[in-house]
Design a protein around this motif. Sequence first.
Motif, PDB file in Angstrom:
ATOM      1  N   PRO A  30       2.354  -5.053   0.827  1.00 48.80           N
ATOM      2  CA  PRO A  30       1.571  -4.237   1.776  1.00 48.80           C
ATOM      3  C   PRO A  30       1.298  -4.945   3.095  1.00 48.80           C
ATOM      4  O   PRO A  30       0.982  -4.287   4.092  1.00 48.80           O
ATOM      5  CB  PRO A  30       0.267  -3.962   1.011  1.00 48.80           C
ATOM      6  N   LEU A  52       7.078  -1.999   3.576  1.00 53.67           N
ATOM      7  CA  LEU A  52       6.556  -0.894   2.777  1.00 53.67           C
ATOM      8  C   LEU A  52       6.943   0.453   3.385  1.00 53.67           C
ATOM      9  O   LEU A  52       6.948   1.473   2.693  1.00 53.67           O
ATOM     10  CB  LEU A  52       5.034  -1.006   2.660  1.00 53.67           C
ATOM     11  N   GLU A  53       7.274   0.471   4.661  1.00 53.46           N
ATOM     12  CA  GLU A  53       7.688   1.710   5.321  1.00 53.46           C
ATOM     13  C   GLU A  53       9.137   2.070   4.989  1.00 53.46           C
ATOM     14  O   GLU A  53       9.560   3.199   5.234  1.00 53.46           O
ATOM     15  CB  GLU A  53       7.531   1.569   6.842  1.00 53.46           C
ATOM     16  N   TYR A 112       9.111   1.538  -0.601  1.00 45.05           N
ATOM     17  CA  TYR A 112       7.968   2.412  -0.865  1.00 45.05           C
ATOM     18  C   TYR A 112       8.077   3.051  -2.253  1.00 45.05           C
ATOM     19  O   TYR A 112       7.107   3.065  -3.023  1.00 45.05           O
ATOM     20  CB  TYR A 112       7.885   3.512   0.192  1.00 45.05           C
ATOM     21  N   TYR A 117       7.652   0.402  -4.988  1.00 46.64           N
ATOM     22  CA  TYR A 117       6.293  -0.134  -4.982  1.00 46.64           C
ATOM     23  C   TYR A 117       5.332   0.867  -5.630  1.00 46.64           C
ATOM     24  O   TYR A 117       4.434   0.480  -6.393  1.00 46.64           O
ATOM     25  CB  TYR A 117       5.853  -0.457  -3.555  1.00 46.64           C
ATOM     26  N   GLU A 118       5.507   2.146  -5.351  1.00 53.10           N
ATOM     27  CA  GLU A 118       4.691   3.173  -6.009  1.00 53.10           C
ATOM     28  C   GLU A 118       4.949   3.177  -7.516  1.00 53.10           C
ATOM     29  O   GLU A 118       4.032   3.373  -8.318  1.00 53.10           O
ATOM     30  CB  GLU A 118       4.982   4.549  -5.415  1.00 53.10           C
ATOM     31  N   LYS A 132       2.570  10.469  -6.063  1.00 55.86           N
ATOM     32  CA  LYS A 132       3.235   9.982  -4.856  1.00 55.86           C
ATOM     33  C   LYS A 132       4.698   9.672  -5.125  1.00 55.86           C
ATOM     34  O   LYS A 132       5.582   9.981  -4.312  1.00 55.86           O
ATOM     35  CB  LYS A 132       2.518   8.734  -4.333  1.00 55.86           C
ATOM     36  N   SER A 192       7.934  11.646  -3.545  1.00 51.85           N
ATOM     37  CA  SER A 192       8.927  10.903  -2.776  1.00 51.85           C
ATOM     38  C   SER A 192      10.318  11.043  -3.378  1.00 51.85           C
ATOM     39  O   SER A 192      11.317  11.147  -2.659  1.00 51.85           O
ATOM     40  CB  SER A 192       8.523   9.424  -2.700  1.00 51.85           C
TER      41      SER A 192
END
Length: 325
Positions: A214, A219-220, A225, A228-229, A247, A251
């Motif tokens: 983070p 992370l973008e 992303y 990581y989620e 999330k 995604s």
Amino acid sequence: MEDTKLIRMLKTFDTSEMRKYSEFVSSPYFNKNKKLVSLLAYIKKFHPEYQNSKFNEKGAFKYVFANQSFKEDAISKLLSKLFKLLGDFFAVEKVMESSFKREFYLLCQYDKRNQSHDFDRLYKNLSKDLERKNKMYSEHNHDVFLLKKEFARVAITKNDKGIGDAYLGDLNTALDIYYLYDKLLYTCEEINRAKILEGINPKIHNKKIIDIIPETPYLEHPVIYIWYEAYLMLSGEGKAPLSHYSKLKESLFKNHYLLDGVDAKGLFILLENTAVAQMSLDNNLYRELFELYNFQIDLGIYLHEKVTVNGILKNYLTVANYLGE
């Protein structure tokens, strides 16, 4: 003969694969031993079952060596050489699957042979192609890293005039994304395995690395992303995983076209396991699983013509039956 390593592998070949392997063995670039071509022609006559009583070493010897007296180990030696060629065949097939790999090896040769203009032109084309694809799986990110690494190496050794190197930034970014992607993927597998197998205490070897994500701009990046989620979903306590579940699911549904089948299936399995663990065994859970299954069917990664695992079909039918669908 049907129990040899070669024949056990050839039994798994379909007609197209057998044809390609025969063409490979017949190519004088890869094989100059005509006896191997002849032996493979004999073997092809019995493909794919190899159950015919006429399929044996003596029959093969007569076919390959015509009127010569039978020698005990002659065919076994040829079979060993054919098996080695099988490994070469798989290697060539793997390279030929990837247009990037073929072009990348050409790029390296341009540098080796001092063809700077062609090197620059091909590098630009490969870069644009990778950016246009913008995929989120391991091989794509590794390809990006390889390309950036080769360009930085050439720039440093041939173009650097003591003013510093402006190319290491792109190289480091590509390496970081590829590195963090793999760390996240294997950590998720560690945690998921521990949740499925009772008594397993996961040693999260990469936690210190993952915890700093983070604080980075990575992370973008879609691939970071998503994984990581997935990590937060698996490592969370109580009902917290469901927020990350939502999330991740959102995604995945949005970016599914960027994933290859293996990565997509792995992520959907994590979603399925989390839904079962976190939701009550009621209509909501079955409806959720039904949505996940149908989405994967539409993508061709859940049920398709090559699926032979009965458990996959059983899961889908169980959920559909419960819902009356």
